[in-house]
Design a protein around this motif. Structure first.
Motif, PDB file in Angstrom:
ATOM      1  N   GLY A 121       0.837  -1.198   0.000  1.00 53.35           N
ATOM      2  CA  GLY A 121       0.000   0.000   0.000  1.00 53.35           C
ATOM      3  C   GLY A 121       0.868   1.241   0.000  1.00 53.35           C
ATOM      4  O   GLY A 121       1.086   1.842   1.048  1.00 53.35           O
ATOM      5  N   ASN A 129      -2.611  -7.904  -2.946  1.00 48.46           N
ATOM      6  CA  ASN A 129      -3.372  -6.796  -2.401  1.00 48.46           C
ATOM      7  C   ASN A 129      -2.573  -5.530  -2.687  1.00 48.46           C
ATOM      8  O   ASN A 129      -1.495  -5.345  -2.139  1.00 48.46           O
ATOM      9  CB  ASN A 129      -3.541  -7.011  -0.888  1.00 48.46           C
ATOM     10  CG  ASN A 129      -4.261  -5.880  -0.194  1.00 48.46           C
ATOM     11  OD1 ASN A 129      -4.187  -4.734  -0.600  1.00 48.46           O
ATOM     12  ND2 ASN A 129      -4.926  -6.203   0.898  1.00 48.46           N
ATOM     13  N   CYS A 179      -3.288  -1.703  -2.461  1.00 53.82           N
ATOM     14  CA  CYS A 179      -4.216  -0.666  -2.029  1.00 53.82           C
ATOM     15  C   CYS A 179      -3.533   0.689  -1.996  1.00 53.82           C
ATOM     16  O   CYS A 179      -2.387   0.818  -1.568  1.00 53.82           O
ATOM     17  CB  CYS A 179      -4.761  -0.987  -0.653  1.00 53.82           C
ATOM     18  SG  CYS A 179      -5.748  -2.484  -0.644  1.00 53.82           S
ATOM     19  N   LEU A 189      -7.693  -1.536  -4.099  1.00 53.71           N
ATOM     20  CA  LEU A 189      -8.523  -0.552  -3.420  1.00 53.71           C
ATOM     21  C   LEU A 189      -7.914   0.823  -3.642  1.00 53.71           C
ATOM     22  O   LEU A 189      -6.735   1.031  -3.368  1.00 53.71           O
ATOM     23  CB  LEU A 189      -8.590  -0.878  -1.926  1.00 53.71           C
ATOM     24  CG  LEU A 189      -9.317   0.091  -1.010  1.00 53.71           C
ATOM     25  CD1 LEU A 189     -10.792   0.147  -1.353  1.00 53.71           C
ATOM     26  CD2 LEU A 189      -9.133  -0.327   0.439  1.00 53.71           C
TER      27      LEU A 189
END
Length: 176
Positions: free
Chosen positions: A46, A69, A71, A93
């Motif tokens: 992230g 993932n 993000c 995201l």
């Protein structure tokens, strides 16, 4: 946490990395992950400072990747899904530059995908969601939160092609 902090810890034995929220990480650490962690199965990153180049390096050099993932990686447009046939879980995201082409590639090259979150990926349209619905027969979770360019075409594709879907999140979508 800095790039150097992460790089010093990387070995071929590393299978999972959770660097979610580590805003100081850049392409340098992700490229090092690609070069040093061939057995990686899960990556959570992230950082707004990570770009397509390093994510594509990870997907190219980590063939066992099953969970990704990414993000708040605002520079990501393409995740390199053509290199991820084992991907089962993808969470993107607030990747505001992520393209339909990238998500369509997920549908084309990730037949084992079970969970997809594309929340607040505001460039996505019906084309990519219809491709996912048609190309990912094992999909159980689909989170479209905040995907404002979708229409009822996406809903129809999901209804027709996702018999195993258990969870569908549509909050803040403006289906027309």
């Amino acid at each position: 946490v800095t790039d150097n902090d992460v790089i010093t810890l990387l070995t071929p034995a590393v299978e999972r990395i959770n660097a979610d929220g580590c805003q100081n990480l850049t392409d340098a650490s992700m490229t090092a992950v690609a070069a040093n962690c061939p057995n990686l199965v899960e990556l959570r990153i992230g950082s707004e400072r990570v770009t397509d180049a390093s994510i594509r390096a990870v997907t190219r050099h980590c063939p066992n990747l099953t969970a990704l993932n990414i993000c708040n990686c605002n520079e990501i447009t393409d995740i390199g899904a053509e290199n991820c046939p084992n991907l089962q879980w993808l969470m993107t995201l607030h990747c505001i530059k992520l393209t339909d082409a990238s998500i369509t590639a997920v549908a084309d090259h990730c037949p084992n995908l079970m969970a997809l979150t594309v929340a607040w990926c505001t460039k996505l349209t019906d084309a990519s969601i219809a491709a996912v619905a048609a190309g990912c027969p094992n999909l159980r979770l689909l989170n479209l939160y905040g995907c404002t360019k979708l229409t009822k075409v996406s809903l129809a594709a999901i209804a027709s092609n996702c018999p195993n879907l258990e969870y569908l999140r549509l909050r803040d979508c403006r289906f027309t």
